[in-house]
Design a protein around this motif. Structure first.
Motif: not given
Length: 111
Positions: A25-28, A35-42, A58-61
């Motif tokens: 159930g991990v969404e992101e 100065n930035r964010e890295i968002v890993l989705k699904e 963590i393996i990002p979608g």
């Protein structure tokens, strides 16, 4: 370790005290930098516990990089005082002007 089937591998890991579990159930996952964010989705997230220490794999979608503007509280207070507005309005104006205090004050004074 080549030639081991998954069942043998699990037994060997258990003998060595290594536990692995996948988080459901991990969404992101968000990595916040200065100065930035890295968002890993699904992402697929696996937790491995070795000798009491947790490691997350963590393996990002997909990946998204967002620029983050940090506005000092003093700047917000100055805009609030000069333009006669509340904190939320001052912060919004500073975000819209990318932190330019003078432009934010002029923008709010002209409205």
């Amino acid at each position: 370790m080549m030639g081991l089937n998954p069942r043998q591998m699990k037994r060997l890991m258990r003998q060595m005290g290594i536990k692995m579990e996948e988080l459901d159930g991990v969404e992101e996952v968000v990595i916040r930098l200065e100065n930035r964010e890295i968002v890993l989705k699904e992402p697929t997230v696996t937790v491995m516990v070795v000798q009491g220490e947790k490691t997350y794999q963590i393996i990002p979608g997909s990946e998204e990089v967002r620029e983050v503007l940090k506005i000092p509280e003093e700047d917000v207070q100055l805009v609030m005082e000069q333009a006669g507005v509340d904190r939320e309005t001052a912060l919004k104006a500073l975000e819209e002007t990318k932190g330019d205090i003078a432009e934010a004050i002029l923008k709010l004074s002209g409205e």
